[in-house]
Design a protein around this motif. Structure first.
Motif, PDB file in Angstrom:
ATOM      1  N   THR B  16     -78.550 -76.663  47.800  1.00  0.00           N
ATOM      2  CA  THR B  16     -77.423 -77.458  47.285  1.00  0.00           C
ATOM      3  C   THR B  16     -77.676 -78.955  47.490  1.00  0.00           C
ATOM      4  O   THR B  16     -76.752 -79.770  47.412  1.00  0.00           O
ATOM      5  N   ILE B  35     -77.685 -71.615  40.750  1.00  0.00           N
ATOM      6  CA  ILE B  35     -76.338 -71.915  41.251  1.00  0.00           C
ATOM      7  C   ILE B  35     -75.666 -72.954  40.360  1.00  0.00           C
ATOM      8  O   ILE B  35     -74.513 -72.807  39.964  1.00  0.00           O
ATOM      9  N   PHE B  39     -72.092 -72.468  38.095  1.00  0.00           N
ATOM     10  CA  PHE B  39     -70.899 -73.330  38.164  1.00  0.00           C
ATOM     11  C   PHE B  39     -70.663 -74.012  36.816  1.00  0.00           C
ATOM     12  O   PHE B  39     -69.527 -74.119  36.359  1.00  0.00           O
ATOM     13  N   LEU B  67     -70.524 -78.848  44.892  1.00  0.00           N
ATOM     14  CA  LEU B  67     -71.336 -77.875  45.637  1.00  0.00           C
ATOM     15  C   LEU B  67     -71.436 -78.255  47.105  1.00  0.00           C
ATOM     16  O   LEU B  67     -71.469 -77.393  47.983  1.00  0.00           O
ATOM     17  N   LYS B  68     -71.502 -79.556  47.362  1.00  0.00           N
ATOM     18  CA  LYS B  68     -71.598 -80.009  48.765  1.00  0.00           C
ATOM     19  C   LYS B  68     -70.305 -79.698  49.529  1.00  0.00           C
ATOM     20  O   LYS B  68     -70.339 -79.350  50.694  1.00  0.00           O
ATOM     21  N   VAL B  69     -69.188 -79.840  48.847  1.00  0.00           N
ATOM     22  CA  VAL B  69     -67.902 -79.511  49.479  1.00  0.00           C
ATOM     23  C   VAL B  69     -67.804 -77.991  49.645  1.00  0.00           C
ATOM     24  O   VAL B  69     -67.388 -77.484  50.672  1.00  0.00           O
ATOM     25  N   GLY B  70     -68.207 -77.278  48.585  1.00  0.00           N
ATOM     26  CA  GLY B  70     -68.255 -75.823  48.649  1.00  0.00           C
ATOM     27  C   GLY B  70     -67.038 -75.141  48.070  1.00  0.00           C
ATOM     28  O   GLY B  70     -65.916 -75.644  48.187  1.00  0.00           O
ATOM     29  N   ALA B  71     -67.292 -74.010  47.433  1.00  0.00           N
ATOM     30  CA  ALA B  71     -66.204 -73.202  46.883  1.00  0.00           C
ATOM     31  C   ALA B  71     -65.778 -72.184  47.926  1.00  0.00           C
ATOM     32  O   ALA B  71     -66.594 -71.703  48.705  1.00  0.00           O
TER      33      ALA B  71
END
Lengths: 267, 233
Positions: B16, B35, B39, B67-71
């Motif tokens: 990521t 990935i 998204f 992506l860095k924050v995240g799902a």
């Protein structure tokens, strides 16, 4: 028991045409995450198919190898869904797709260690208890091995033997992995405990380059993969077989052509 | 499991793009792309209007930032809701209407994914009681993102107060919407299962000091339409 015959992955692209065609698969596989909350346009046809055919649920979000505690809410919702539609069979992947509560929605390779085997066995136990069903785990495709203290075949066999889960043997994954990581797929299959196989998958992959194949499920099954399936059958495996297609999904008639080819090989 | 989990964490951070590449690059790039495309596929389907308003580079950057924050959700369609919340806090986009637009686009998805009860239809009657269906949704917007010409030139539309009623049409299998007045909204929300429609109209006429017949003349076609669309049940 899953019917000892051929099945087809149910996709929205062709599900509305199932009843318009005389020829139908023996059973369907569905992705429960796509149907636990379903699009209003597809609800009627989904419920008709689920009531008329034997169904296997093949999940994507369990993340059995994740460090994140198992999502009990998700598992409870999943159980309700499986119970509501009387779906007895549930399979997932020997991989992880989330870590530290971050979802990637992609199947990622696990470190293959004794600790990981133990960890997964514990989690399979929890999953099976919540779902009230025994589960099957699929050997995943992978493009990178993050860490390995053991052979992949030993890793798979140990998890299956000790967890009580069954194996979903994906023949295409074995083929793709063998190409990308340069091993003999037949020698790999020779080491797999066939007796614990619940059912098998077959699918198409993309040949990106001479070095790299990607498990896209976006094309017809390649001849080399059909050959590998024959090899598995010659090894005495007589288990249900499912055709997967997830990308560039053709119309139902085309899917049925490939299905019939699979049936011919299967019988 | 410390070793295994640190390996997994490093792997995810690398794919990521949160950690510099320290592994064979081709394998990592495959995962990064897989990935990213997962998204992208979900977000471009969820927010086609927003995607058209920004450049491809911007859209890509927003995905990688997300992506860095995240799902968090294991249910893929719901990740669009998390992306909406993430974008709504983005001040770099200079789109004052962004929160409204994303809310508008995501509500359509939420409504498609809702389970609708089967309704048995009977003729509309002022003597019966009705309430606003729980399947209908009312939203307040500061920008007229529901206007058909909005996307062509959003700057041409002024900030204001807009009330929009959303509902699912079973025949066309579409989520439909229409702007309603604050008065209609208040009337819809005032409906009670203990009052007939006529009693509700009489009550509203009294509150606003309007002639009951005058109000009935205005409301009747609107209410019949709402009844036809299962907005009133």
């Amino acid at each position: 028991m899953i019917p000892y015959s051929c099945g087809l992955g149910l996709r929205t692209e062709f599900m509305h045409d199932v009843y318009a065609n005389d020829f139908k698969p023996s059973w369907f596989e569905i992705t429960p995450e796509n149907w636990m909350y379903m699009h209003a346009k597809h609800r009627k046809i989904f419920e008709r198919i689920v009531s008329d055919f034997e169904i296997v649920a093949h999940g994507l979000s369990l993340s059995i190898g994740s460090n994140t505690p198992l999502d009990k809410k998700f598992l409870t919702d999943l159980k309700s869904f499986l119970d509501e539609y009387e779906i007895e069979y549930y399979s997932e992947h020997l991989s992880f797709c989330s870590l530290d509560n971050k979802q990637m929605y992609e199947l990622l390779p696990l470190p293959m260690t004794e600790n990981m085997v133990n960890y997964i066995c514990d989690r399979v136990d929890v999953v099976q208890n919540i779902l009230g069903r025994s589960i099957a785990l699929e050997n995943a495709s992978y493009y990178y091995v993050p860490y390995a203290e053991m052979e992949e075949t030993d890793f798979i066999n140990e998890v299956i033997k000790r967890s009580g889960a069954k194996l979903l043997l994906d023949v295409n994954n074995v083929f793709v992995n063998s190409h990308n990581h340069k091993f003999d797929p037949k020698a790999f299959l020779d080491k797999i405990d066939y007796e614990n196989i619940a059912y098998m998958h077959i699918a198409g992959h993309m040949e990106v380059s001479e070095e790299l194949f990607i498990d896209t499920h976006g094309e017809k099954v390649k001849d080399a993969v059909w050959d590998l399936l024959e090899y598995v059958k010659e090894g005495g495996v007589d288990k249900p077989l499912l055709l997967e297609r997830d990308n560039d999904v053709p119309d139902y008639a085309s899917m049925m052509q490939e299905y019939k080819y699979m049936q011919k090989i299967y019988s | 499991m410390k070793l295994e989990q640190s390996i997994q964490k490093r792997f995810i951070d690398t794919i990521t793009k949160q950690e510099p590449l320290a592994m064979p690059s081709e394998a990592i790039e495959i995962y990064t792309e897989l990935i990213y495309y997962r998204f992208l596929e979900v977000f471009e389907k969820a927010y086609p209007r927003f995607k058209k308003m920004v450049s491809e580079e911007t859209f890509d950057k927003l995905i990688y930032d997300f992506l860095k924050v995240g799902a968090k959700t294991p249910i893929l369609w719901r990740v669009s809701g998390e992306f909406k919340d993430f974008l709504s806090h983005n001040n770099d986009l200079d789109m004052p209407f962004l929160a409204d637009l994303l809310e508008f686009e995501f509500l359509e998805i939420e409504m498609f994914m809702q389970k609708y009860d089967a309704h048995t239809k009977s003729a509309f009657s002022l003597q019966k009681s009705y309430t606003l269906s729980k399947e209908a949704n009312i939203r307040h917007f500061s920008y007229p993102v529901h206007h058909p010409d909005f996307d062509a030139n959003p700057e041409a539309f002024e900030c204001g107060e807009f009330t929009v009623l959303f509902y699912y049409n079973e025949k066309s299998e579409e989520v439909l919407y229409e702007e309603i007045t604050p008065f209609i909204e208040e009337f819809l929300l005032s409906l009670s299962p203990n009052l007939s429609m006529m009693q509700s109209i009489e009550k509203m006429a009294e509150v606003y000091e309007i002639e009951k017949d005058e109000l009935l003349e205005i409301l009747l076609p609107v209410l019949e339409h709402f009844h036809d669309e299962n907005i009133l049940i």
